[in-house]
Motif scaffolding. Structure first.
Motif, PDB file in Angstrom:
ATOM      1  N   ASN A 128       0.790  -1.231   0.000  1.00 42.78           N
ATOM      2  CA  ASN A 128       0.000   0.000   0.000  1.00 42.78           C
ATOM      3  C   ASN A 128       0.818   1.275   0.000  1.00 42.78           C
ATOM      4  O   ASN A 128       0.260   2.359   0.191  1.00 42.78           O
ATOM      5  CB  ASN A 128      -0.963   0.004   1.190  1.00 42.78           C
ATOM      6  CG  ASN A 128      -0.260  -0.140   2.527  1.00 42.78           C
ATOM      7  OD1 ASN A 128       0.854  -0.639   2.598  1.00 42.78           O
ATOM      8  ND2 ASN A 128      -0.919   0.286   3.598  1.00 42.78           N
ATOM      9  N   ILE A 129       2.174   1.210  -0.183  1.00 42.48           N
ATOM     10  CA  ILE A 129       2.964   2.435  -0.287  1.00 42.48           C
ATOM     11  C   ILE A 129       3.868   2.340  -1.505  1.00 42.48           C
ATOM     12  O   ILE A 129       4.146   1.248  -2.026  1.00 42.48           O
ATOM     13  CB  ILE A 129       3.811   2.678   0.986  1.00 42.48           C
ATOM     14  CG1 ILE A 129       4.838   1.557   1.204  1.00 42.48           C
ATOM     15  CG2 ILE A 129       2.924   2.852   2.204  1.00 42.48           C
ATOM     16  CD1 ILE A 129       5.798   1.831   2.360  1.00 42.48           C
ATOM     17  N   MET A 192      -5.279   7.074  13.823  1.00 41.15           N
ATOM     18  CA  MET A 192      -4.462   6.575  12.719  1.00 41.15           C
ATOM     19  C   MET A 192      -3.534   7.695  12.247  1.00 41.15           C
ATOM     20  O   MET A 192      -3.923   8.866  12.209  1.00 41.15           O
ATOM     21  CB  MET A 192      -5.345   6.103  11.564  1.00 41.15           C
ATOM     22  CG  MET A 192      -6.361   5.034  11.931  1.00 41.15           C
ATOM     23  SD  MET A 192      -5.627   3.499  12.550  1.00 41.15           S
ATOM     24  CE  MET A 192      -4.688   2.962  11.102  1.00 41.15           C
ATOM     25  N   THR A 194      -0.092   8.594   9.399  1.00 41.05           N
ATOM     26  CA  THR A 194       0.761   8.128   8.307  1.00 41.05           C
ATOM     27  C   THR A 194       2.150   7.809   8.846  1.00 41.05           C
ATOM     28  O   THR A 194       2.752   8.631   9.544  1.00 41.05           O
ATOM     29  CB  THR A 194       0.860   9.190   7.207  1.00 41.05           C
ATOM     30  OG1 THR A 194      -0.439   9.410   6.661  1.00 41.05           O
ATOM     31  CG2 THR A 194       1.798   8.738   6.094  1.00 41.05           C
ATOM     32  N   TRP A 220       1.559   7.070   0.090  1.00 37.83           N
ATOM     33  CA  TRP A 220       0.508   6.079  -0.130  1.00 37.83           C
ATOM     34  C   TRP A 220       0.286   5.850  -1.621  1.00 37.83           C
ATOM     35  O   TRP A 220       0.457   6.758  -2.447  1.00 37.83           O
ATOM     36  CB  TRP A 220      -0.825   6.538   0.485  1.00 37.83           C
ATOM     37  CG  TRP A 220      -0.792   6.746   1.975  1.00 37.83           C
ATOM     38  CD1 TRP A 220      -0.833   7.915   2.637  1.00 37.83           C
ATOM     39  CD2 TRP A 220      -0.717   5.723   2.966  1.00 37.83           C
ATOM     40  NE1 TRP A 220      -0.780   7.726   3.990  1.00 37.83           N
ATOM     41  CE2 TRP A 220      -0.714   6.371   4.228  1.00 37.83           C
ATOM     42  CE3 TRP A 220      -0.645   4.326   2.922  1.00 37.83           C
ATOM     43  CZ2 TRP A 220      -0.647   5.679   5.428  1.00 37.83           C
ATOM     44  CZ3 TRP A 220      -0.589   3.635   4.113  1.00 37.83           C
ATOM     45  CH2 TRP A 220      -0.582   4.295   5.353  1.00 37.83           C
ATOM     46  N   LEU A 224      -5.390   5.571  -1.475  1.00 40.73           N
ATOM     47  CA  LEU A 224      -5.164   5.343  -0.053  1.00 40.73           C
ATOM     48  C   LEU A 224      -4.668   6.623   0.611  1.00 40.73           C
ATOM     49  O   LEU A 224      -4.110   7.500  -0.051  1.00 40.73           O
ATOM     50  CB  LEU A 224      -4.163   4.207   0.164  1.00 40.73           C
ATOM     51  CG  LEU A 224      -4.549   2.856  -0.442  1.00 40.73           C
ATOM     52  CD1 LEU A 224      -3.455   1.825  -0.181  1.00 40.73           C
ATOM     53  CD2 LEU A 224      -5.878   2.355   0.123  1.00 40.73           C
ATOM     54  N   SER A 225      -4.859   6.726   1.934  1.00 40.60           N
ATOM     55  CA  SER A 225      -4.489   7.945   2.659  1.00 40.60           C
ATOM     56  C   SER A 225      -4.375   7.623   4.137  1.00 40.60           C
ATOM     57  O   SER A 225      -4.542   6.469   4.562  1.00 40.60           O
ATOM     58  CB  SER A 225      -5.546   9.036   2.449  1.00 40.60           C
ATOM     59  OG  SER A 225      -6.785   8.635   3.021  1.00 40.60           O
ATOM     60  N   GLN A 226      -4.145   8.660   4.938  1.00 48.52           N
ATOM     61  CA  GLN A 226      -4.035   8.470   6.390  1.00 48.52           C
ATOM     62  C   GLN A 226      -5.321   7.902   6.972  1.00 48.52           C
ATOM     63  O   GLN A 226      -5.286   7.111   7.918  1.00 48.52           O
ATOM     64  CB  GLN A 226      -3.705   9.812   7.060  1.00 48.52           C
ATOM     65  CG  GLN A 226      -3.604   9.736   8.587  1.00 48.52           C
ATOM     66  CD  GLN A 226      -3.021  10.988   9.205  1.00 48.52           C
ATOM     67  OE1 GLN A 226      -1.921  11.396   8.849  1.00 48.52           O
ATOM     68  NE2 GLN A 226      -3.762  11.620  10.091  1.00 48.52           N
ATOM     69  N   ASN A 228      -7.506   6.122   5.195  1.00 44.78           N
ATOM     70  CA  ASN A 228      -7.881   4.932   4.423  1.00 44.78           C
ATOM     71  C   ASN A 228      -6.590   4.220   4.040  1.00 44.78           C
ATOM     72  O   ASN A 228      -6.163   4.232   2.890  1.00 44.78           O
ATOM     73  CB  ASN A 228      -8.684   5.340   3.187  1.00 44.78           C
ATOM     74  CG  ASN A 228      -9.117   4.145   2.360  1.00 44.78           C
ATOM     75  OD1 ASN A 228      -9.325   3.057   2.880  1.00 44.78           O
ATOM     76  ND2 ASN A 228      -9.233   4.349   1.044  1.00 44.78           N
ATOM     77  N   GLN A 229      -5.953   3.587   5.046  1.00 46.69           N
ATOM     78  CA  GLN A 229      -4.586   3.113   4.865  1.00 46.69           C
ATOM     79  C   GLN A 229      -4.501   1.762   4.165  1.00 46.69           C
ATOM     80  O   GLN A 229      -3.423   1.365   3.734  1.00 46.69           O
ATOM     81  CB  GLN A 229      -3.872   3.063   6.224  1.00 46.69           C
ATOM     82  CG  GLN A 229      -3.770   4.437   6.891  1.00 46.69           C
ATOM     83  CD  GLN A 229      -2.840   4.455   8.094  1.00 46.69           C
ATOM     84  OE1 GLN A 229      -2.052   3.541   8.295  1.00 46.69           O
ATOM     85  NE2 GLN A 229      -2.909   5.511   8.890  1.00 46.69           N
ATOM     86  N   PHE A 257       0.734   0.183   8.341  1.00 41.16           N
ATOM     87  CA  PHE A 257      -0.160   1.207   8.887  1.00 41.16           C
ATOM     88  C   PHE A 257       0.505   1.834  10.106  1.00 41.16           C
ATOM     89  O   PHE A 257       1.473   1.293  10.670  1.00 41.16           O
ATOM     90  CB  PHE A 257      -1.531   0.624   9.259  1.00 41.16           C
ATOM     91  CG  PHE A 257      -1.487  -0.424  10.332  1.00 41.16           C
ATOM     92  CD1 PHE A 257      -1.615  -0.090  11.669  1.00 41.16           C
ATOM     93  CD2 PHE A 257      -1.318  -1.772   9.997  1.00 41.16           C
ATOM     94  CE1 PHE A 257      -1.580  -1.063  12.656  1.00 41.16           C
ATOM     95  CE2 PHE A 257      -1.283  -2.751  10.978  1.00 41.16           C
ATOM     96  CZ  PHE A 257      -1.413  -2.401  12.318  1.00 41.16           C
ATOM     97  N   ASP A 276       4.439   1.870  13.977  1.00 39.82           N
ATOM     98  CA  ASP A 276       4.164   1.374  12.629  1.00 39.82           C
ATOM     99  C   ASP A 276       4.102  -0.145  12.715  1.00 39.82           C
ATOM    100  O   ASP A 276       4.856  -0.772  13.466  1.00 39.82           O
ATOM    101  CB  ASP A 276       5.277   1.754  11.651  1.00 39.82           C
ATOM    102  CG  ASP A 276       5.345   3.258  11.413  1.00 39.82           C
ATOM    103  OD1 ASP A 276       4.503   3.977  11.967  1.00 39.82           O
ATOM    104  OD2 ASP A 276       6.259   3.690  10.687  1.00 39.82           O
TER     105      ASP A 276
END
Length: 735
Positions: A128-129, A192, A194, A220, A224-226, A228-229, A257, A276
């Motif tokens: 996811n990154i 949550m 980042t 991300w 995806l975002s902080q 919606n990880q 995450f 993390d």
């Protein structure tokens, strides 16, 4: 076992981790880095022997110092269920730790401080990154100044985040408790965040000099975002107060995450720590949920319908629920749990069977358990809610079926105990004097045959403080006899009326019941007539403020006096004498007393001595004390003085004729002042007109015959030991 291997220039291995700082004592803390290492995808060459932490001031980013954290532990993180272990998920927990000194003179900035450790690189298979194999992690912690408003501020960061070792299944709800505890009782808030990337990179994966904030974050992938990880419905979230992670993943993969835990004290944020971590999502074999059926008490009853039925458990009737649970999946291991919703968990009874296996060889398809509520279980008119939960052993997490049972429960009817006096007095209050013994027997009865106890208290006082006690005489089911005993003494005099309160108490079904309070009043009668002191001393003045009577004696004189005491109450009397800041014997005084019940006698003697002269007036207090609860001492003060001697007029002769005619042949001073204690004759000296000493004597009865001197005028000097002096002239006439 610790792995002591040199780190390569680049190694992908980081699962996540966090920093933790705990107060020890004085200015000392322990700083710990927990690094979670991917034992499947990570390179073993990335197992560092130590880590370097940088400490900075917040706001200014001023670098303060570095701290080396040696590796102290290397262990695998266990799965929640060992049966769910898969070969594609294995995590090591690496612990780096060292003591840290934070003196108040250095760490006092109101901005606070932060600690950072940087390391590269993350797992290259993260889903996811962007460029996960090139991404680093910055382990980050904030803490406050160690002083505030001149007072020490002790703080430990929250110990949070149990390590996540489980995986999630696509399409299945996944949950995990990331909540923690704070040693200082501070409030914790989760959100949550980042993950931080920082300054480490593939070229410099482990910077030797930690750098200050700001720290860059990971990037991300699209969509995806902080908030919606990772792909999910719902997406990954954390309970703001509970720290509970929840997600229903919609796609397979390995997802990183970040979670932040902020620490608040009295509504003010004082610190934070971050973790993390990564969650593996796989396609799991289909696992069907188990099923629970609850049947009310009694034969042939239909299944309980949650949300519609309310059970009423009555006293004297069947109070047992039948629990049947099963699972469609073969050889399923089931666990039964009963969880109170709106009443104390300690009240929940234990079921007859709590676990078992169904749909396997030689085992039933359904397990039946029974839970019975004891007779004393009482909801007191409230509707209690009880969750009856069955869970299977499915992977990655168990599936559950819950039946919430609403019910009321009544305890058996019960009458409170009663209390009465055995052989009660004819009237109240009881009358008692000091020295009397008050004794009463009381009986507590309970028609339900519950155990009865009798309890004694006092209105405005404690019975023990006056020596009263209530002791059990006999006990039997539903009956207790106790005896109140009180030997009245001086402690009871000040209050007078004592109201004792007695209750009978029973505790059926752990619910206290008491009788009506029985009051026992006792009036303590106390009277005391003052004793009478008489003596042979001169009568005292009528005015109490007048000076004391004075007894005067010449030096060496003796004075005797007698004293007598009488008491109408026949209390023991004590007669004493005491000097005002002096010892009687040292001043030639003595006192002999004969003490007794209702009478006392004493003889006082004083012989006047020089010690009394030096001391000055001597005040002696004669005291007669009656031994009773509220004594009324009688006193007489007498002053004693030594009478100085009469000093005649000093008329010395001034001429004499030493011619042996028996008339005025000598010079003598027969009327010198008499000797008195420290004032005594020391010497006489006679001098010529030219100052030559012609005669000396230390005898106050001296006679100077003028022998060896010529006629004329001579001078004499008489000296006393207290430095008094007498001077004069005497003429020696022709012979």
């Amino acid at each position: 076992m610790l792995w002591l291997l040199a780190a390569p220039a680049r190694a992908t291995h980081i699962v996540g981790g966090e920093l933790d700082m705990q107060y020890q004592n004085g200015d000392n803390y322990r700083l710990t880095l927990t690094l979670y290492f991917d034992a499947i995808n990570g390179s073993s060459g990335a197992l560092d022997n130590d880590a370097t932490a940088g400490i900075f001031e917040r706001g200014t980013n001023r670098h303060i110092r570095n701290l080396t954290l040696p590796l102290t532990q290397n262990a695998f993180v266990p799965y929640t269920s060992v049966a769910c272990t898969i070969g594609s998920l294995s995590t090591r927990k690496l612990t780096y730790s060292s003591f840290l000194n934070l003196p108040a003179g250095e760490f006092n900035s109101p901005n606070g401080y932060y600690v950072a450790v940087e390391r590269c690189c993350r797992n290259g298979v993260i889903s996811n990154i962007v460029a996960p194999g090139d991404a680093a992690q910055t382990y980050y912690l904030e803490f406050p100044a160690v002083v505030r408003n001149g007072q020490p501020l002790r703080n430990s960061t929250p110990r949070i985040f149990p390590p996540l070792s489980d995986y999630a299944c696509v399409g299945e709800l996944f949950y995990f408790d990331f909540g923690g505890q704070d040693a200082d009782g501070d409030s914790l808030v989760y959100d949550m965040i980042t993950p931080l990337n920082g300054h480490a990179n593939t070229v410099d994966p482990r910077p030797t000099q930690p750098l200050s904030a700001p720290y860059s974050t990971v990037t991300w992938l699209g969509g995806l975002s902080q908030t919606n990880q990772m792909p999910g419905s719902p997406t990954l979230s954390v309970g703001r107060q509970s720290g509970r992670l929840t997600v229903r993943p919609t796609r397979q993969g390995l997802f990183v995450f970040g979670v932040r835990c902020s620490e608040y004290r009295r509504g003010v944020k004082i610190g934070e720590t971050r973790r993390d971590f990564q969650l593996l999502v796989i396609a799991c074999p289909r696992n069907q949920a188990p099923a629970m059926v609850v049947r009310p008490p009694g034969p042939g009853r239909t299944a309980y319908q949650p949300g519609r039925d309310t059970l009423h458990l009555l006293a004297g009737q069947n109070r047992c629920l039948s629990l049947s649970f099963t699972d469609p999946d073969p050889t399923s291991q089931l666990q039964l749990e009963l969880r109170a919703v709106n009443f104390p968990q300690a009240m929940v009874p234990t079921p007859t069977i709590r676990q078992g296996t169904v749909r396997g060889p030689g085992v039933p398809d359904t397990i039946t358990s029974t839970v019975c509520f004891p007779e004393c279980f009482n909801s007191r008119g409230r509707v209690f809610l009880l969750d009856i939960i069955v869970a299977d052993n499915g992977c990655s997490l168990p599936k559950r079926d819950t039946v919430r049972v609403a019910f009321t429960a009544q305890a058996p009817p019960n009458q409170p105990p009663t209390l009465a006096l055995l052989s009660p007095p004819t009237r109240f209050p009881l009358s008692a004097r000091v020295g009397d013994v008050v004794q009463l027997d009381l009986e507590g009865l309970d028609v339900d045959l519950d155990a009865v106890s009798l309890e004694l208290t006092g209105r405005g006082f404690t019975p023990a403080s006056v020596g009263a006690q209530l002791a059990v005489v006999s006990t039997a089911p539903g009956r207790t006899v106790a005896r109140l005993t009180w030997r009245v003494d001086c402690r009871a005099v000040a209050r007078g009326l004592h109201e004792f309160e007695v209750v009978a108490a029973a505790n059926p079904c752990q619910e206290r019941q008491t009788s009506t309070v029985l009051v026992i009043p006792v009036q303590v009668d106390y009277r005391n007539a003052a004793p009478v002191l008489t003596s042979s001393f001169p009568p005292a003045a009528a005015d109490p403020a007048a000076p004391p009577v004075v007894v005067r004696l010449p030096l060496g004189g003796v004075y005797d006096a007698t004293l007598a005491g009488r008491d109408a109450d026949l209390d023991n009397l004590t007669l004493t004498a005491a000097g005002a800041n002096f010892d009687l014997a040292a001043m030639g005084m003595s006192m002999r007393s004969t003490n007794g019940a209702g009478s006392a006698a004493g003889t006082f003697r004083w012989q006047a001595t020089c010690d009394a002269v030096y001391r000055g007036p001597l005040d002696v207090t004669f005291t007669l004390v009656d031994a009773t609860c509220a004594p009324v001492p009688q006193q007489r003060v007498v002053r004693f003085e030594v009478q100085p001697p009469v000093v005649p007029d000093f008329l010395p002769p001034n001429v004499f004729t030493p011619n042996a005619d028996s008339l005025n042949d000598y010079f003598e001073l027969t009327n010198l002042p008499p000797d008195f204690c420290a004032s005594r004759f020391a010497s006489v000296k006679i001098f010529s007109r030219w100052g030559n000493e012609v005669y000396r004597s230390t005898n106050r009865s001296f006679r100077w015959n003028g022998k060896g001197v010529s006629e004329g005028v001579y001078y004499y000097l008489v000296e006393y030991t207290d430095e008094r002096k007498f001077r004069g002239t005497v003429t020696v006439l022709p012979r």
